[in-house]
Design an enzyme around this catalytic site. Structure first.
Site, PDB file in Angstrom:
ATOM      1  N   LYS A 186     103.694  66.370 108.402  1.00 41.03           N
ATOM      2  CA  LYS A 186     104.343  66.399 107.089  1.00 41.03           C
ATOM      3  C   LYS A 186     105.511  67.379 107.097  1.00 41.03           C
ATOM      4  CE  LYS A 186     102.607  69.165 103.753  1.00 41.03           C
ATOM      5  NZ  LYS A 186     103.632  70.065 103.182  1.00 41.03           N
ATOM      6  N   ASN A 187     105.269  68.568 107.627  1.00 39.31           N
ATOM      7  CA  ASN A 187     106.293  69.604 107.518  1.00 39.31           C
ATOM      8  C   ASN A 187     107.443  69.417 108.495  1.00 39.31           C
ATOM      9  OD1 ASN A 187     104.947  70.661 105.397  1.00 39.31           O
ATOM     10  ND2 ASN A 187     103.989  72.340 106.532  1.00 39.31           N
TER      11      ASN A 187
ATOM     12  N   ARG B 218     108.273  70.247  96.428  1.00 36.29           N
ATOM     13  CA  ARG B 218     109.166  71.379  96.616  1.00 36.29           C
ATOM     14  C   ARG B 218     110.069  71.209  97.843  1.00 36.29           C
ATOM     15  NH1 ARG B 218     110.074  76.054  98.697  1.00 36.29           N
ATOM     16  NH2 ARG B 218     110.764  77.649  97.243  1.00 36.29           N
TER      17      ARG B 218
ATOM     18  N   ASP C 164     104.902  77.503  92.777  1.00 37.97           N
ATOM     19  CA  ASP C 164     103.822  76.521  92.754  1.00 37.97           C
ATOM     20  C   ASP C 164     102.500  77.257  92.880  1.00 37.97           C
ATOM     21  OD1 ASP C 164     103.682  77.204  95.395  1.00 37.97           O
ATOM     22  OD2 ASP C 164     104.336  75.276  96.175  1.00 37.97           O
TER      23      ASP C 164
ATOM     24  N   ASP D 103      98.863  77.805 106.738  1.00 42.53           N
ATOM     25  CA  ASP D 103      98.346  76.493 106.332  1.00 42.53           C
ATOM     26  C   ASP D 103      96.940  76.222 106.881  1.00 42.53           C
ATOM     27  OD1 ASP D 103     100.726  76.145 105.028  1.00 42.53           O
ATOM     28  OD2 ASP D 103     101.608  74.840 106.547  1.00 42.53           O
TER      29      ASP D 103
HETATM   30  N1  EPU Z   1     110.873  83.096 101.119  1.00 47.60           N
HETATM   31  C1  EPU Z   1     111.700  83.873 100.353  1.00 47.60           C
HETATM   32  N2  EPU Z   1     113.035  83.548 100.293  1.00 47.60           N
HETATM   33  C2  EPU Z   1     113.544  82.473 100.956  1.00 47.60           C
HETATM   34  C3  EPU Z   1     112.688  81.671 101.731  1.00 47.60           C
HETATM   35  C4  EPU Z   1     111.335  81.995 101.795  1.00 47.60           C
HETATM   36  O1  EPU Z   1     111.276  84.849  99.749  1.00 47.60           O
HETATM   37  O2  EPU Z   1     114.756  82.241 100.859  1.00 47.60           O
HETATM   38  C5  EPU Z   1     109.446  83.438 101.182  1.00 47.60           C
HETATM   39  C6  EPU Z   1     108.597  82.392 100.485  1.00 47.60           C
HETATM   40  O3  EPU Z   1     108.514  82.643  99.095  1.00 47.60           O
HETATM   41  C7  EPU Z   1     107.268  82.557 101.197  1.00 47.60           C
HETATM   42  C8  EPU Z   1     107.666  82.943 102.615  1.00 47.60           C
HETATM   43  O4  EPU Z   1     109.012  83.402 102.534  1.00 47.60           O
HETATM   44  O5  EPU Z   1     106.552  83.617 100.623  1.00 47.60           O
HETATM   45  C9  EPU Z   1     107.565  81.803 103.623  1.00 47.60           C
HETATM   46  O6  EPU Z   1     108.448  80.793 103.272  1.00 47.60           O
HETATM   47  P1  EPU Z   1     109.030  79.719 104.303  1.00 47.60           P
HETATM   48  O7  EPU Z   1     110.433  79.476 103.913  1.00 47.60           O
HETATM   49  O8  EPU Z   1     108.744  80.147 105.699  1.00 47.60           O
HETATM   50  O9  EPU Z   1     108.142  78.468 103.986  1.00 47.60           O
HETATM   51  P2  EPU Z   1     108.583  77.085 103.384  1.00 47.60           P
HETATM   52  O10 EPU Z   1     109.705  76.518 104.156  1.00 47.60           O
HETATM   53  O11 EPU Z   1     108.722  77.193 101.914  1.00 47.60           O
HETATM   54  C10 EPU Z   1     107.020  75.745 104.992  1.00 47.60           C
HETATM   55  C11 EPU Z   1     105.937  74.727 104.833  1.00 47.60           C
HETATM   56  C12 EPU Z   1     104.692  75.376 104.265  1.00 47.60           C
HETATM   57  C13 EPU Z   1     104.254  76.464 105.232  1.00 47.60           C
HETATM   58  C14 EPU Z   1     105.399  77.467 105.433  1.00 47.60           C
HETATM   59  C15 EPU Z   1     105.069  78.536 106.449  1.00 47.60           C
HETATM   60  C16 EPU Z   1     107.153  72.716 104.396  1.00 47.60           C
HETATM   61  C17 EPU Z   1     107.478  71.619 103.460  1.00 47.60           C
HETATM   62  N3  EPU Z   1     106.376  73.681 103.945  1.00 47.60           N
HETATM   63  O12 EPU Z   1     107.280  76.242 103.680  1.00 47.60           O
HETATM   64  O13 EPU Z   1     103.698  74.359 104.231  1.00 47.60           O
HETATM   65  O14 EPU Z   1     103.131  77.127 104.700  1.00 47.60           O
HETATM   66  O15 EPU Z   1     106.581  76.780 105.880  1.00 47.60           O
HETATM   67  O16 EPU Z   1     104.700  77.988 107.651  1.00 47.60           O
HETATM   68  O17 EPU Z   1     107.557  72.699 105.558  1.00 47.60           O
HETATM   69  C18 EPU Z   1     101.766  73.303 103.457  1.00 47.60           C
HETATM   70  O18 EPU Z   1     102.009  72.396 104.270  1.00 47.60           O
HETATM   71  O19 EPU Z   1     100.668  73.374 102.851  1.00 47.60           O
HETATM   72  C19 EPU Z   1     102.767  74.328 103.218  1.00 47.60           C
HETATM   73  C20 EPU Z   1     102.753  75.129 102.158  1.00 47.60           C
END
Ligand code: EPU
Length: 439
Positions: free
Chosen positions: A44-45, A114, A138, A326
């Site tokens: 998915k990711n 998201r 979320d 995750d």
């Molecule tokens: N963050 C910030 N500022 C930013 C970007 C991120 O503060 O500009 C913070 C976020 O709020 C969070 C942390 O950094 O606390 C991690 O965020 P990251 O950007 O690494 O995660 P994401 O891209 O939002 C993806 C996956 C998540 C997974 C995380 C970490 C997708 C669609 N989602 O999220 O997947 O947990 O990376 O590996 O790729 C899931 O599949 O259940 C899921 C939540």
């Protein structure tokens, strides 16, 4: 995607909107030991970002090993609204990208998923503008976007936040050096997708290194991008004038594989998981060995055997190659029925412990304090109705239900459907007593 009416009817009729009105629950009877083999679909990711990346090149790109999940349905709809023609056939998707895509991602879709934010980078690269609804927080946390925005600003993009939309605009994208505060997966992807066709060189320092990041880099390279340092925390991107469409196989879902591995341990079963490189799950598998499980790694197959009650294990979530956030709820579920006690530390998403209140309804003994959860294993959990608050929490609750005495009803399963293809059918195939029932 399957050839089901669900995936075929998107676009012509708003089936996916009707989906929201259909409320299912999962009924789980505890006590079965899971045995058998499973094949892991694409991640998915990764797939959602790969779908967005196709926007970078006009023409028809094809993705294979695409999981049949709700988030892919939502991303397909988003791409259609941007002017793409999206067709599903089995586990492949073809995406025909127009010369001039639209550049607006509306709130009605972004609020459902998201990850829609991942069109920001490609749209700014292709259209010089992107109006993308701000996803907001979320159930797992506040989910900032500051690093996405700062990175784009360094590349010459003007970004405003007005009326709930990020309004991004630029005359000419220019390569820049961006040092991320934190190896954010999303920010790495946004900057990467903007950088591949920017003028000059970009460097992303402290970049995320997840297998899904390697996957998108590989696809972009196959489209003609010039990226080095792939798999390291320093990505160097030399902008090229244009990209061409491609065909790409989505990397396997390590989190789905990890979920089945935890299921094998909790149910004292014997499961062989095919199609996922064991290196992508190095730390979770080591942790499972510490619980007492026997693990055989051979090529892209992993066999997990467990006899007796598992020992509790400590876990600290960190960006890859650290322990994945995750997989945290699944390991809390495991600890809840394990021998001894464990401390789980969550460093990525501040609200990801919310689900332990639901786990407590099954009798789990979990105390949280800020980033930490102390779990004392109980010899038995007892079935109860519970609510899934997000995808992984939902998976953790089902795993707990599989070992609880009696029946567990899991509500909020749309969360699980967003990320796990054929969740119920896979568990049934392994011998679990689980049914999807209309509520
Ligand atoms: N963050 C910030 N500022 C930013 C970007 C991120 O503060 O500009 C913070 C976020 O709020 C969070 C942390 O950094 O606390 C991690 O965020 P990251 O950007 O690494 O995660 P994401 O891209 O939002 C993806 C996956 C998540 C997974 C995380 C970490 C997708 C669609 N989602 O999220 O997947 O947990 O990376 O590996 O790729 C899931 O599949 O259940 C899921 C939540």
């Amino acid at each position: 995607m399957s050839d089901s009416p669900q995936s075929d009817s998107i676009g012509s009729s708003p089936f996916w909107l009707a989906y929201d009105c259909r409320v299912s629950v999962f009924k789980v009877e505890g006590g079965s030991s899971l045995q058998g083999e499973v094949f892991v679909p694409g991640a998915k990711n990764s797939v959602l970002k790969l779908m967005a990346a196709t926007l970078l090149a006009p023409g028809t790109s094809t993705l294979t090993n695409v999981p049949d999940i709700e988030d892919v349905t939502i991303m397909s709809e988003l791409l259609r609204r941007l002017g793409c023609v999206v067709a599903h056939a089995g586990s492949s998707i073809t995406i025909e990208v127009p010369e001039r895509p639209d550049h607006r991602a509306d709130y009605d879709l972004v609020r459902k998923m998201r990850a829609s934010i991942c069109v920001l980078g490609p749209l700014i690269a292709r259209c010089g503008a992107a109006d993308v609804a701000v996803p907001g927080g979320d159930n797992i946390g506040s989910r900032g976007l500051d690093m996405h925005v700062e990175g784009l600003r360094k590349m010459g993009v003007h970004v405003d936040n007005e009326h709930g939309y990020l309004l991004a605009e630029c005359e000419a994208l220019t390569g820049a050096s961006v040092f991320l505060d934190f190896p954010s997966v999303g920010a790495t992807e946004t900057i990467l997708m903007a950088a591949v066709t920017a003028r000059g060189q970009s460097v992303i320092e402290n970049a995320a290194r997840e297998p899904e990041i390697i996957d998108i880099c590989s696809m972009l390279v196959s489209m003609g991008a010039d990226i080095s340092g792939i798999g390291s925390s320093s990505l160097v991107i030399n902008g090229v004038s244009d990209l061409k469409p491609t065909k790409h196989r989505v990397v396997s879902d390590r989190i789905v594989a990890g979920t089945w591995a935890v299921a094998a341990v909790m149910t004292q079963g014997d499961i062989t998981i095919h199609g996922v490189p064991h290196e992508h799950l190095a730390l979770p598998l080591e942790k499972l060995e510490l619980t007492g499980a026997r693990i055989e790694r051979e090529g892209a197959s992993i066999r997990i055997q467990m006899q007796g009650r598992p020992h509790c294990v400590d876990v600290v979530t960190l960006p890859y190659p650290g322990f994945p956030t995750d997989m945290q709820p699944q390991f809390i579920a495991l600890n809840a029925m394990g021998l001894g006690a464990a401390l789980v530390t969550e460093n990525l998403f501040e609200a990801r412990f919310r689900f332990v209140q639901e786990l407590a309804r099954l009798g789990a003994d979990v105390r949280t304090d800020g980033h930490h959860a102390l779990i004392r294993g109980r010899e038995s959990l007892s079935g109860a109705p519970v609510e899934a608050t997000d995808i992984r929490a939902g998976a953790g609750l089902v795993l707990a239900g599989l070992v609880a005495n009696g029946s567990t009803t899991v509500y909020g399963v749309t969360h699980i459907d967003r990320g796990y293809a054929g969740f119920v059918e896979t568990l049934q195939g392994l011998g679990a007593q689980i049914q999807r029932v209309d509520d």
